[in-house]
Design a protein around this motif. Structure first.
Motif, PDB file in Angstrom:
ATOM      1  N   LEU A 180       0.878  -1.076   0.203  1.00 60.95           N
ATOM      2  CA  LEU A 180       0.050  -0.072   0.022  1.00 60.95           C
ATOM      3  C   LEU A 180       0.838   1.230   0.228  1.00 60.95           C
ATOM      4  CD1 LEU A 180      -2.935   0.983   0.037  1.00 60.95           C
ATOM      5  CD2 LEU A 180      -2.694   1.042   2.685  1.00 60.95           C
ATOM      6  N   SER A 196       1.654   2.931  -3.266  1.00 63.50           N
ATOM      7  CA  SER A 196       1.007   3.962  -3.941  1.00 63.50           C
ATOM      8  C   SER A 196       0.886   5.276  -3.406  1.00 63.50           C
ATOM      9  CB  SER A 196      -0.548   3.420  -3.585  1.00 63.50           C
ATOM     10  OG  SER A 196      -0.860   3.217  -2.608  1.00 63.50           O
ATOM     11  N   PRO A 253      -0.235   8.507  -1.512  1.00 67.92           N
ATOM     12  CA  PRO A 253      -1.277   8.529  -0.655  1.00 67.92           C
ATOM     13  C   PRO A 253      -2.093   9.661  -1.077  1.00 67.92           C
ATOM     14  CG  PRO A 253       0.829   9.763  -0.105  1.00 67.92           C
ATOM     15  CD  PRO A 253       1.160   9.066  -1.202  1.00 67.92           C
ATOM     16  N   THR A 254      -3.231   9.190  -1.643  1.00 64.12           N
ATOM     17  CA  THR A 254      -4.191  10.379  -2.368  1.00 64.12           C
ATOM     18  C   THR A 254      -5.618   9.723  -1.871  1.00 64.12           C
ATOM     19  OG1 THR A 254      -4.302   8.774  -4.207  1.00 64.12           O
ATOM     20  CG2 THR A 254      -3.142  10.855  -4.408  1.00 64.12           C
ATOM     21  N   PRO A 255      -6.238  10.882  -1.150  1.00 67.24           N
ATOM     22  CA  PRO A 255      -7.744  10.440  -0.777  1.00 67.24           C
ATOM     23  C   PRO A 255      -8.420  10.165  -2.014  1.00 67.24           C
ATOM     24  CG  PRO A 255      -7.049  12.636   0.043  1.00 67.24           C
ATOM     25  CD  PRO A 255      -6.034  12.246  -1.026  1.00 67.24           C
TER      26      PRO A 255
END
Lengths: 146, 244
Positions: free
Chosen positions: B225, B228, B230-232
């Protein structure tokens, strides 16, 4: 007999006028409506490319149940809530703990055991960028109820 | 004259077509046998609504007794001051279920009050459980979350770097540590060797004050994880797109 025929003809003529007038008024009203809201595919309109503007969902944690300061007459309850999708959720209670993960819709639920008396349940969710939100619920387990 | 008679008769015939259904409807006797189950259902629904209303009113307040004024108990709780109205029907019990009276209460007693929540924010006390002192807080446990930056397989120590603030923390994985991962929508136990650098780990345990190492009782892994960005999640804002 001729008189009656004349009345029928006159009556039909008036009725015809009323119907024609109604159709004409309705047509006028429809045309006015079209003028106010011109068709989107009208060629007189310039082509505007509007792409969807992404809005960032804020990081949040909502506890659906149980309610704070509620009373349970069973020693097992389900804690459920909602947050952003696929995030780790930590639950810590009086005599146990668990780590679960929110589903693709952001929902989560977990079974929690209660001790007699006051129980504090802490629910924390962590985001990928290092943020965290904690919510605490207090409830009383009493076999007898109130 | 013959023609007029004919018209009158025809008029009556047409009128009878409209009147007959109305008379038929009004002459139908009320359906008393079928209305009884309907009334029963209505009554049961009403009872359930009343029960739910009472259940939602049932609340508990707890805290240290600060004062007693006109049979109203004032508690000091973590959420602030709480007031519990009592009367002759309020039961006061010790943890051993021994009945006591309001006059037996002492300032500093720890009370758990069960009752009905009132609109003014007070509690209409029904049952009060009296403890001499506040119960000891349960064992303090810590939770951490972050990407794995190092794994020491021999000592089973996993190092995570918390991104905000940037801080490296060591997690000691023991033989009793429960390690899990989401597999096909279910939390599934996995073994230590399945953990990899860049996996996102969330751990619960007891953190030592001297070296800051967290001895984990439970670890949950979200594989890769941390690779990737960190995007909401993005929710597209619907804007009409005119087409030609």
């Amino acid at each position: 007999m001729k008189k009656e025929l004349l009345v029928v003809i006159l009556g039909s003529f008036i009725l015809g006028l009323v119907i024609t007038g109604g159709v004409w008024t309705a047509n006028n009203a429809l045309n006015l409506q079209k003028g106010k809201n011109p068709k989107i595919n009208s060629k007189s309109q310039p082509l505007v490319n509007v792409s969807p503007t992404p809005t960032l969902s804020p990081f949040f944690l909502t506890i659906i149940k149980p309610e704070n300061q509620s009373i349970s007459n069973t020693n097992q309850i389900v804690v459920s809530g909602n947050t952003l999708p696929n995030l780790p959720v930590v639950l810590i209670w009086e005599n146990g703990e668990d780590i679960i993960q929110s589903d693709s819709a952001g929902n989560f639920d977990d079974e929690v055991s209660l001790i007699s008396g006051v129980n504090d349940i802490s629910v924390t969710v962590y985001s990928q960028n290092g943020n965290q939100v904690t919510k605490k619920i207090g409830l009383v387990y009493s076999k007898e109820g109130i | 004259m013959q023609n007029a008679k004919c018209k009158i008769i025809l008029g009556f015939v047409f009128l009878s077509f409209f009147v007959t259904p109305v008379l038929a409807v009004t002459s139908t006797p009320p359906l008393t046998p079928t209305s009884t189950p309907a009334e029963n259902i209505k009554q049961k629904v009403q009872e359930r609504i009343n029960n739910l209303a009472t259940e939602s009113q049932q609340k508990a307040f707890w805290g240290t007794l600060k004062n007693i004024t006109n049979a109203t108990l004032i508690l000091d709780s973590t959420d602030g001051e709480k007031r519990i109205k009592t009367d002759s029907s309020t039961a006061f019990l010790t943890t051993n279920k021994k009945a006591v009276k309001i006059n037996d209460l002492e300032i500093g007693n720890y009370l758990i009050a069960l009752g009905l929540w009132q609109e003014n924010g007070n509690l209409d006390g029904k049952r009060i459980i009296v403890l001499a002192t506040a119960p000891k807080p349960s064992l303090t446990r810590n939770a951490l979350s972050g990407p794995i930056t190092k794994i020491e397989k021999g000592t089973k120590i996993v190092t995570i770097t918390k991104p905000n603030p940037n801080l490296a923390i060591k997690i000691q994985v023991g033989t009793s540590t429960i390690i899990t991962q989401m597999v096909n929508g279910k939390i599934t136990p996995i073994t230590f060797d399945k953990i990899g650098v860049n996996d996102w780990v969330t751990a619960i345990g007891i953190q030592k004050t001297d070296n800051g190492i967290l001895t984990a009782t439970r670890i949950h892994i979200i594989p890769g994880l941390s690779n990737s960005t960190p995007t909401p999640t993005k929710s597209p804002k619907a804007t009409p797109t005119p087409t030609e």
